[in-house]
Design an enzyme around this catalytic site. Sequence first.
Site, PDB file in Angstrom:
ATOM      1  N   ARG A  74       1.061  -1.200  -0.220  1.00 50.47           N
ATOM      2  CA  ARG A  74      -0.144   0.301  -0.154  1.00 50.47           C
ATOM      3  C   ARG A  74       0.844   0.934  -0.130  1.00 50.47           C
ATOM      4  O   ARG A  74       0.665   2.305   0.747  1.00 50.47           O
ATOM      5  CB  ARG A  74      -1.144  -0.272   1.434  1.00 50.47           C
ATOM      6  CG  ARG A  74      -1.662  -0.725   0.971  1.00 50.47           C
ATOM      7  CD  ARG A  74      -3.407  -0.466   2.233  1.00 50.47           C
ATOM      8  NE  ARG A  74      -3.993  -1.636   1.880  1.00 50.47           N
ATOM      9  CZ  ARG A  74      -4.341  -2.183   3.247  1.00 50.47           C
ATOM     10  NH1 ARG A  74      -4.095  -2.001   4.162  1.00 50.47           N
ATOM     11  NH2 ARG A  74      -5.272  -3.517   3.680  1.00 50.47           N
ATOM     12  N   ARG A  76      -3.381   6.546   1.090  1.00 49.96           N
ATOM     13  CA  ARG A  76      -4.076   7.511   1.676  1.00 49.96           C
ATOM     14  C   ARG A  76      -2.777   8.092   2.354  1.00 49.96           C
ATOM     15  O   ARG A  76      -3.244   8.930   2.935  1.00 49.96           O
ATOM     16  CB  ARG A  76      -5.673   6.730   1.804  1.00 49.96           C
ATOM     17  CG  ARG A  76      -6.402   6.364   0.952  1.00 49.96           C
ATOM     18  CD  ARG A  76      -8.024   6.071   2.196  1.00 49.96           C
ATOM     19  NE  ARG A  76      -7.288   4.199   2.813  1.00 49.96           N
ATOM     20  CZ  ARG A  76      -8.015   3.999   3.951  1.00 49.96           C
ATOM     21  NH1 ARG A  76      -9.106   4.582   3.648  1.00 49.96           N
ATOM     22  NH2 ARG A  76      -7.788   2.900   3.860  1.00 49.96           N
ATOM     23  N   ARG A  82      -6.711  11.202  -6.199  1.00 46.85           N
ATOM     24  CA  ARG A  82      -8.158  10.603  -6.211  1.00 46.85           C
ATOM     25  C   ARG A  82      -9.554  11.242  -5.648  1.00 46.85           C
ATOM     26  O   ARG A  82     -10.807  11.266  -6.391  1.00 46.85           O
ATOM     27  CB  ARG A  82      -7.731  10.086  -4.171  1.00 46.85           C
ATOM     28  CG  ARG A  82      -9.493   9.756  -3.735  1.00 46.85           C
ATOM     29  CD  ARG A  82      -9.601   8.082  -4.262  1.00 46.85           C
ATOM     30  NE  ARG A  82     -11.137   7.700  -3.140  1.00 46.85           N
ATOM     31  CZ  ARG A  82     -12.005   8.373  -3.220  1.00 46.85           C
ATOM     32  NH1 ARG A  82     -13.055   9.823  -4.019  1.00 46.85           N
ATOM     33  NH2 ARG A  82     -12.844   7.522  -2.781  1.00 46.85           N
ATOM     34  N   ASP A 116      -6.708  -3.153  -7.016  1.00 46.65           N
ATOM     35  CA  ASP A 116      -7.987  -3.483  -5.931  1.00 46.65           C
ATOM     36  C   ASP A 116      -7.650  -5.139  -5.560  1.00 46.65           C
ATOM     37  O   ASP A 116      -7.837  -6.171  -7.142  1.00 46.65           O
ATOM     38  CB  ASP A 116      -8.862  -2.848  -5.817  1.00 46.65           C
ATOM     39  CG  ASP A 116      -8.940  -2.962  -4.459  1.00 46.65           C
ATOM     40  OD1 ASP A 116     -10.339  -4.186  -4.082  1.00 46.65           O
ATOM     41  OD2 ASP A 116      -8.907  -2.755  -3.314  1.00 46.65           O
ATOM     42  N   TYR A 118     -15.229 -12.180   0.424  1.00 39.57           N
ATOM     43  CA  TYR A 118     -15.581 -10.634  -0.032  1.00 39.57           C
ATOM     44  C   TYR A 118     -16.996 -11.325  -0.588  1.00 39.57           C
ATOM     45  O   TYR A 118     -17.931 -10.368  -0.832  1.00 39.57           O
ATOM     46  CB  TYR A 118     -14.747 -10.026  -0.242  1.00 39.57           C
ATOM     47  CG  TYR A 118     -14.026  -9.702   0.097  1.00 39.57           C
ATOM     48  CD1 TYR A 118     -14.435  -8.498   1.149  1.00 39.57           C
ATOM     49  CD2 TYR A 118     -12.264 -10.002   0.255  1.00 39.57           C
ATOM     50  CE1 TYR A 118     -13.215  -7.692   1.754  1.00 39.57           C
ATOM     51  CE2 TYR A 118     -11.087  -9.306   0.607  1.00 39.57           C
ATOM     52  CZ  TYR A 118     -11.234  -7.637   1.788  1.00 39.57           C
ATOM     53  OH  TYR A 118     -10.753  -7.813   2.992  1.00 39.57           O
TER      54      TYR A 118
END
Length: 374
Positions: free
Chosen positions: A31, A35, A44, A81, A161
């Site tokens: 990552r 963010r 973003r 992703d 998921y």
Amino acid sequence: KGESFPKMRNSLVLDAAMGKPQSVVPVWVMRQAGRYLPEYHTVRNKAGDFFTLCQTPSMAAEVTLQPIDRFNLDASIVFSDILVIPQALGMEVVMVPGKGPSFPDPLNSPDDLDRLKKSSEVHVKESLAYTLDTMTLVRKQLDGRVTLIGFCGAPWTLMAYMIEGEGSKTFAKAKSWLYKHPKESHKLLQTISDVIVEFLVEQARHGAQMLMLFDSWAQILTPQAYQEFCLPYSVQIEKRVKETLSKDEGFEYVPPMILFAKGAHFSMEQILAQTSFEVIALDWETDVSYVHQLCKKLNRKVCLQGNLDPCVLYGDKETIRAHTKQMIQDFHDPHGNVTHIANLGHGVYPTHDPEHVGWFIDAVHEFSREIYNK
């Protein structure tokens, strides 16, 4: 295939993966594009939402390169992703701010499997063209600065998921399928595996120099369930990807592969014995000396990746440096049978300070030069 890419100027990560002698330990961070970086938010916000960012190659390439421009990293991982595969199978996935990924219409029973496309109906060159285009764009823009990594989520993690519909502490809905519907679980895992194989192969063809399989929810299974519903698919994916690429006319390079089965240290011996992934990524809960002992016992030459606890990065500079030095010492094999790619034991957190991430990266290079050249 048919693409001509810039000459490599830093192949430290590839060299480590291939077991070559090391004088410095290379480092990248899961990552690393994301963010915690202020520059990420600029792009973003321009994209409007997370999946639009993933699906716009120019923007996805820009955020992929942001940490490479900021830090002294040795690898880049394409910005995408793991849940693009359920999307390619026909499921809707939305990113809910403050909550994470959510499936408005998850798989509630085996009857719902009929809603999914068959793997033969998924053409990743079309449905996931945006990630493949991003890969090629990044590989060219990197200009040989560092190794480029492509990735996929592993079958069990994606299945979890798709059934649960969101992140969960227990994944009880998804796990119940393994005991109530084992046959249908294997059918779903196989469908997902088929798409993963095709997607990883295409990532390599579009410029990925290494391929990583993320099994983020391996940790919630029993050793027996991991043996039945996880490991065989990791073995199959690795074998099929490498076989396909090695037979590919005009494609002379088969990328080394990384397996990250988070929390599966209970099955580490089986992972090392039953797979030939060049790189095994470790989380921070894994005892590195135990893995070294297993490698010796199995005579398994391997590159280990990891495994600093991300929370160490909340410490001050000296704390980060001390823990990083200890990690480098723990992974160092004076006999050279086990090489090391430094990383965290999981991804960077959104609340991390970029300066602290930089301290970690620089400490890896500094202390490994010291320790490896004694």
